[in-house]
Design a protein around this motif. Structure first.
Motif, PDB file in Angstrom:
ATOM      1  N   ASP A 193       0.848  -1.202   0.000  1.00 19.58           N
ATOM      2  CA  ASP A 193       0.000   0.000   0.000  1.00 19.58           C
ATOM      3  C   ASP A 193       0.876   1.242   0.000  1.00 19.58           C
ATOM      4  O   ASP A 193       1.763   1.375   0.842  1.00 19.58           O
ATOM      5  N   LEU A 194       0.600   2.137  -0.926  1.00 17.95           N
ATOM      6  CA  LEU A 194       1.370   3.384  -1.016  1.00 17.95           C
ATOM      7  C   LEU A 194       0.459   4.580  -0.776  1.00 17.95           C
ATOM      8  O   LEU A 194      -0.546   4.743  -1.459  1.00 17.95           O
ATOM      9  N   TYR A 195       0.813   5.374   0.224  1.00 16.19           N
ATOM     10  CA  TYR A 195       0.128   6.649   0.439  1.00 16.19           C
ATOM     11  C   TYR A 195       0.980   7.693  -0.261  1.00 16.19           C
ATOM     12  O   TYR A 195       1.809   8.359   0.345  1.00 16.19           O
ATOM     13  N   GLY A 196       0.831   7.765  -1.578  1.00 17.07           N
ATOM     14  CA  GLY A 196       1.754   8.531  -2.409  1.00 17.07           C
ATOM     15  C   GLY A 196       1.265   9.936  -2.698  1.00 17.07           C
ATOM     16  O   GLY A 196       0.344  10.450  -2.044  1.00 17.07           O
ATOM     17  N   LEU A 197       1.867  10.549  -3.695  1.00 17.05           N
ATOM     18  CA  LEU A 197       1.495  11.899  -4.104  1.00 17.05           C
ATOM     19  C   LEU A 197      -0.017  11.980  -4.264  1.00 17.05           C
ATOM     20  O   LEU A 197      -0.642  11.063  -4.766  1.00 17.05           O
ATOM     21  N   ARG A 216      -0.818  11.224   3.017  1.00 24.51           N
ATOM     22  CA  ARG A 216       0.630  11.226   2.785  1.00 24.51           C
ATOM     23  C   ARG A 216       1.344  12.162   3.760  1.00 24.51           C
ATOM     24  O   ARG A 216       0.810  13.195   4.151  1.00 24.51           O
ATOM     25  N   GLY A 217       2.562  11.794   4.146  1.00 21.25           N
ATOM     26  CA  GLY A 217       3.310  12.675   5.035  1.00 21.25           C
ATOM     27  C   GLY A 217       4.705  12.165   5.293  1.00 21.25           C
ATOM     28  O   GLY A 217       5.088  11.114   4.774  1.00 21.25           O
ATOM     29  N   VAL A 218       5.446  12.926   6.091  1.00 23.50           N
ATOM     30  CA  VAL A 218       6.779  12.470   6.498  1.00 23.50           C
ATOM     31  C   VAL A 218       6.587  11.131   7.201  1.00 23.50           C
ATOM     32  O   VAL A 218       5.729  11.003   8.083  1.00 23.50           O
ATOM     33  N   ILE A 219       7.353  10.148   6.814  1.00 20.56           N
ATOM     34  CA  ILE A 219       7.061   8.780   7.214  1.00 20.56           C
ATOM     35  C   ILE A 219       6.916   8.595   8.724  1.00 20.56           C
ATOM     36  O   ILE A 219       6.083   7.834   9.179  1.00 20.56           O
TER      37      ILE A 219
END
Ligand code: SF4
Lengths: 196, 482
Positions: free
Chosen positions: B106-110, B115-118
């Motif tokens: 799972d990618l919380y991408g652009l 999305r955020g700083v990991i």
């Protein structure tokens, strides 16, 4: 990875101290998302002339260094940045063993994760090897990992090595291989602990 | 002799050892692997080359943070055409999308709202939980230790190992306990606490250890504060930092997207409540730090240990800074780079920029602290200030309570989430020679851009400094009521 027991090879001789990771692989080649293609770039700024042609004076561009799988170098090899690209470049250039007086810490740990055999010789053994190669660099160097011994031109040099690292090299496994060998135990752990 | 008790670290570690063979490092099970675009591409390639799959995809979660721009493109999206910092940044971001799709992560991408700083994203989502082992190809992974987890940064090969097997070969670090005596003085927060700690124990003070932070001052910290504290444990050389979980931890986690629900929640809390060091636990090292002398802190040099109380004089030499230190050449080099003279005060030097954000201080509480100082005021004409929320959730929470308006009306820029000026590989950069007061974690030479000079502080101090145009004690604006 295939198992490593013994290796006979000509020698790539770079008898300098403090060869840093920028010499091994210049930073401008790191702007990539790939893990291959670094072999051609290894020691780039020594290996190629500004016009991109091979530098005929560099040891890697002529025999015996050209086909060598063993690199013999000086003290504190691999110092500088922590880039894992440095051992990738060396291994991809066909080198399997690096013999030095000592290695930088992070380079050592990165190399161990990439199946490169690093041999650190004590001062006396190292200087004897350097002198012998300087006198005649055309010989064959033999590395016997199980016996922890290297031989060149009548010299016999014993070396020490971390036991786990030695086992991984001999069995032809790296951390990947070692972990995957225990895949059943990992799956059993996941089942027992509700991690699936 | 009775067996000594166990530390919190020992308990979690022991629970995660899959097996340990004679002569080999233990195989440690990793509950959660967090991944971002910069240190993962070669690891995915390695899996491809070896014909391997991701072992347990749902235990791997990805977001984009390091190289994404913090401004929207002309079409109002992050995928807009002209926004990437450079071709490499674009390639890394697009490659991450391909890699995650191919390997089922799972990618919380652009353009994803979460999305955020990991290290802000993981806790926001409730992915980070007590008792876990957590790794990420990023040195500030220690942040997650704030929840009573073992969390540490790994290299690219190890990113591959954990994706392929959900395990790592790891030698166990030593344990160290830092006990604080007293509570936080007025005008200070967790950032001052960790800067004060690192100034006391040095950049190598925690080398090879996992630090457990304890004492009343830590118990009273919010989760945001605990994350700030653990985040910078590695700036003292430690492998990781941690805080035992308690009611504050559980209250923060409850209701987060990945947090357990219903009876599973009750069971989890019961198990998490047991996660603390035994009273008779033996640590390899113990350090006690008295907080009565602490005040708002700022760094004056080029490593995070070179910190002083605001208002005090910059030390004259290494020995004065760190009793027993001998490396005066490095000390002088640092001051020369910063352009600071020994014996002067930080407040003697005009600043050019202020950055509020990063995985150290990009959370909602940090933004609130800065906004409390800025409300109704303007930043100095000579200062350029950017405020970068740590994640989409932080951004929305800030906007819901009008913090964005406070910053904009004060004259600051309000941006999209990302690492931004913490490391400047995303288009945000401090120009050579400029002095930036920053809430991030590293003041290394060139970290914020070639030749850039960085002073690390808390968010309240950064805001106060933006108003005055000089490094300023935040109590000047709040009467010590922070
Ligand atoms: S904010 Fe800075 S320290 Fe944190 S993950 Fe991003 S680059 Fe690293």
């Amino acid at each position: 990875m295939t198992g490593f027991k013994t290796l006979r090879s000509s020698v790539l001789f770079l008898p300098f101290d403090n060869i840093d990771t920028d010499q091994i692989i210049p930073a401008r080649f790191l702007k990539t998302t790939a893990k291959s293609g670094f072999g051609e770039k290894a020691f780039h700024d020594w290996r190629y002339l500004p016009d991109g042609s091979l530098n005929p004076d560099f040891a890697m561009n002529r025999e015996p260094g050209k086909s060598a799988r063993i690199l013999v170098t000086g003290d504190n090899f691999g110092c500088g940045s922590s880039r894992e690209h440095a051992p990738w470049a060396i291994a991809q250039a066909g080198i399997s063993v690096v013999i030095a007086r000592s290695f930088a810490d992070i380079f050592r740990s990165n190399s161990q994760k990439n199946g490169l055999l690093l041999i650190a010789l004590d001062a006396e053994a190292h200087s004897a090897l350097i002198k012998t190669i300087e006198a005649d660099g055309s010989g064959i160097l033999t590395v016997d990992l199980p016996a922890q011994r290297a031989e060149y031109g009548g010299l016999r040099l014993d070396f020490s090595i971390d036991a786990f690292y030695k086992m991984c090299l001999i069995e032809g496994i790296d951390d990947f291989g070692y972990l995957l060998k225990h895949a059943d135990a990992i799956r059993a752990y996941e089942e027992k602990n509700g991690k699936l | 002799m009775a067996k000594a008790g166990l530390t919190l670290f020992d308990k979690i570690w022991n629970d995660h050892v899959v097996l340990e063979e004679e002569g080999a490092p233990p195989i440690l099970y990793i509950d959660l692997h967090l991944t971002h675009e910069v240190t993962s591409p070669q690891a995915f390639q390695e899996l491809r080359d070896r014909g391997l799959k991701v072992w347990n995809p749902k235990r791997n979660q990805a977001t984009s943070d390091h190289c994404n721009p913090t401004r929207l493109g002309p079409d109002g999206t992050e995928h807009g055409s002209l926004i990437y910092a450079d071709a490499q940044a674009k390639t890394q971001l697009l490659q991450q999308e391909k890699n995650c799709a191919e390997f089922g992560i799972d990618l919380y991408g652009l353009d994803h709202p979460a999305r955020g700083v990991i290290h802000v994203f993981g806790p926001d989502m409730g992915l980070t939980q007590p008792g876990m082992t957590i790794v990420c190809g990023d040195s500030h992974t220690a942040t997650h230790g704030a929840f009573g987890a073992i969390a540490f940064g790994i290299g690219t090969s190890e990113v591959g190992h954990v994706m392929a097997t959900q395990c790592l070969l790891q030698r166990k670090p030593q344990t160290m306990r830092i006990q604080y005596v007293g509570t936080l003085p007025p005008g200070t927060d967790a950032k001052d606490l960790i800067l004060y700690t690192i100034a006391k124990i040095g950049v190598g003070g925690g080398t090879g250890t996992a630090i457990e932070f304890s004492g009343e001052a830590v118990r009273k910290l919010s989760m945001e504060g605990r994350m700030t504290l653990c985040n910078m444990a590695i700036e003292a050389g430690a492998r990781t930092g941690m805080v035992a979980p308690d009611e504050t931890t559980f209250a923060y986690l409850k209701g987060k997207p990945f947090a357990p629900r219903g009876t599973a929640w009750d069971e989890a809390v019961a198990a998490w409540s047991k996660l603390k060091s035994d009273p008779d636990a033996v640590f390899d090292r113990e350090v006690t730090i008295d907080l009565s002398e602490m005040g708002p802190m700022a760094t004056y040099g080029t490593n995070p240990a070179m910190g002083i109380r605001i208002g005090r004089k910059i030390p004259a030499n290494a020995e004065e800074a760190f009793p027993g230190a001998r490396d005066d050449a490095a000390f002088r080099k640092a001051l020369a780079y910063m352009g600071f003279r020994p014996g002067t005060r930080l407040g003697d030097y005009p600043i050019d920029q202020v950055f509020i954000g990063s995985c150290t201080n990009g959370r909602i509480e940090d933004l609130k602290a800065a906004a409390a100082v800025l409300a109704g005021r303007k930043i100095a004409e000579s200062v350029r200030m950017i405020v970068v929320p740590g994640s989409g959730a932080v951004k929305r929470a800030a906007e819901a309570s009008g913090l964005d308006r406070v910053f904009i009306e004060a004259g600051a820029e309000w941006r999209e989430p990302g690492c931004s000026l913490c490391l400047s590989m995303n288009g945000d950069v401090v120009e050579s020679g400029k002095l930036c007061v920053s809430t991030s974690n590293r003041n290394f030479e060139g970290r914020q851009g070639p030749g850039a000079r960085t002073v690390l502080t808390s968010p309240a101090t950064a805001a106060a400094s933006a108003i005055r145009g000089f490094v300023t004690d935040p109590r000047e604006f709040s009467g010590g009521a922070l």
